[in-house]
Design an enzyme around this catalytic site. Sequence first.
Site, PDB file in Angstrom:
ATOM      1  N   TYR A 142       0.822  -1.213   0.000  1.00  0.00           N
ATOM      2  CA  TYR A 142       0.000   0.000   0.000  1.00  0.00           C
ATOM      3  C   TYR A 142       0.858   1.267   0.000  1.00  0.00           C
ATOM      4  O   TYR A 142       0.370   2.353  -0.287  1.00  0.00           O
ATOM      5  CB  TYR A 142      -0.936   0.038   1.216  1.00  0.00           C
ATOM      6  N   ASP A 226      -3.102 -17.690   2.366  1.00  0.00           N
ATOM      7  CA  ASP A 226      -4.291 -18.346   1.798  1.00  0.00           C
ATOM      8  C   ASP A 226      -4.794 -19.447   2.725  1.00  0.00           C
ATOM      9  O   ASP A 226      -5.989 -19.590   2.961  1.00  0.00           O
ATOM     10  CB  ASP A 226      -4.008 -18.866   0.379  1.00  0.00           C
ATOM     11  N   ASP A 254     -10.962  -8.399   7.787  1.00  0.00           N
ATOM     12  CA  ASP A 254     -12.369  -8.333   7.375  1.00  0.00           C
ATOM     13  C   ASP A 254     -13.000  -9.712   7.506  1.00  0.00           C
ATOM     14  O   ASP A 254     -14.118  -9.862   7.992  1.00  0.00           O
ATOM     15  CB  ASP A 254     -12.497  -7.870   5.912  1.00  0.00           C
TER      16      ASP A 254
HETATM   17  C1  IPM Z   1      -9.213  -0.590   6.324  1.00  0.00           C
HETATM   18  C2  IPM Z   1      -9.708  -0.014   5.043  1.00  0.00           C
HETATM   19  C3  IPM Z   1      -8.632   0.862   4.466  1.00  0.00           C
HETATM   20  C4  IPM Z   1      -7.405   0.027   4.218  1.00  0.00           C
HETATM   21  C5  IPM Z   1      -9.019   1.603   3.208  1.00  0.00           C
HETATM   22  C6  IPM Z   1     -10.288   2.411   3.356  1.00  0.00           C
HETATM   23  C7  IPM Z   1      -7.883   2.469   2.711  1.00  0.00           C
HETATM   24  O1  IPM Z   1     -10.079  -1.036   4.177  1.00  0.00           O
HETATM   25  O2  IPM Z   1      -8.937   0.164   7.262  1.00  0.00           O
HETATM   26  O3  IPM Z   1      -9.073  -1.813   6.401  1.00  0.00           O
HETATM   27  O4  IPM Z   1      -7.334  -0.682   3.229  1.00  0.00           O
HETATM   28  O5  IPM Z   1      -6.504   0.056   5.042  1.00  0.00           O
HETATM   29 MG    MG Z   2      -9.996  -2.968   4.999  1.00  0.00          MG
END
Ligand code: IPM
Ligand code: MG
Length: 369
Positions: A142, A226, A254
Amino acid sequence: MTAKKILLLPGDGIGTEVTAELRKVIDWFQTTQRTNFDLSEDLIGGASYDVHGTPLTAAAIAKAKSADAVILACVGGPKWDKVPFAVRPEAGLLSIRKEMGLFANLRPAVVFDVLAGASTLKADLVAGLNIMIVRELLGGVYFGEPRGIETLPNGERRGFNTQSYTTSEIHRVAHVAFELARKRGNKVHSVEKANVMESGILWREEVIKLQQSTYKDVELLHMYADNCAMQLVRNPKQFDVIVTDNLFGDVLSDLASMLTGSLGMLPSASLGAKEASGRQAALYEPIHGSAPDIAGKGVANPLALILSYAMMLRYSFDMTANADLLESAVQNVLAAGVRTRDIVEAGQTPVSTIAMGDAVLKELARLAA
Ligand code: IPM
Ligand code: MG
């Protein structure tokens, strides 16, 4: 003693609605003199872009850096789909993390007993679940350079990003994971893709080095990302602390949060290095996003943000009694069947965002009486 400074960043989408409920909770703690914070508020994300043309102003960055803790609701939404990439709402989030030096993102996946039935997994698989994902937040793909979109001589376009980690970046986040594990189940799963990525090989080697030098008492296991995704759904209770990079941590957290039944319930903390004074930069935010589909409808669940506040009270300010009080109020409200629509169960009527906030306040007052 000067009052601790708290910066509130409501952000976008459901952010303003859920922050209004948090505000009531904060005010209750202030007026009952349980806290004495110096509060301020600012814009971030699309809300800031609309006013200032940037998702995070220099003034907001300065405020965040001088605050003792920052509470952020959420950013983003389709309204800003067409704005230039560098000033998208998400860029505001990445930049506040970078400016505040928040390299460790703690994302708990904890199942509230009264909500075990709300998980899409079988209740016995998730009952009592308590995982802590430690996501590296300032490195990896990122942030890596070079990055971009280029046009090749043959006219094709090519998008590229760079995954990279240095030893110190790996050590500082692994350190946080080992320390947390010592206070929990004493087990760390280090997750990468060492089978296909050099950065993954380095990650594994460096985590092993740190464990051998400093954390021999903590059990260390390794897993490919994975496989970890699969194991999280197959047998989530095998995990205690998971430490992983920015990208895998984004995805796996998530996934893990959904084991608990609702994204609307989970807080998170992002921490920087501890300074000599003991001060530590900290930003607290719900794991959920800005939920543009329900924004403005008054149905969002404010509990993840309210619980982020409890996390702040506990970790930044050692206000254990206040944090316990707030978490108990939330538990009791849920146990009484007060549910927003994301966590509603058969036979219950969903309540509004405001009604949920009011229920928490009422329970706080009752518990404190
Ligand atoms: C998170 C979100 C962020 C990330 C986005 C909105 C940039 O998905 O905090 O997990 O990918 O870090
Ligand atoms: Mg996220």
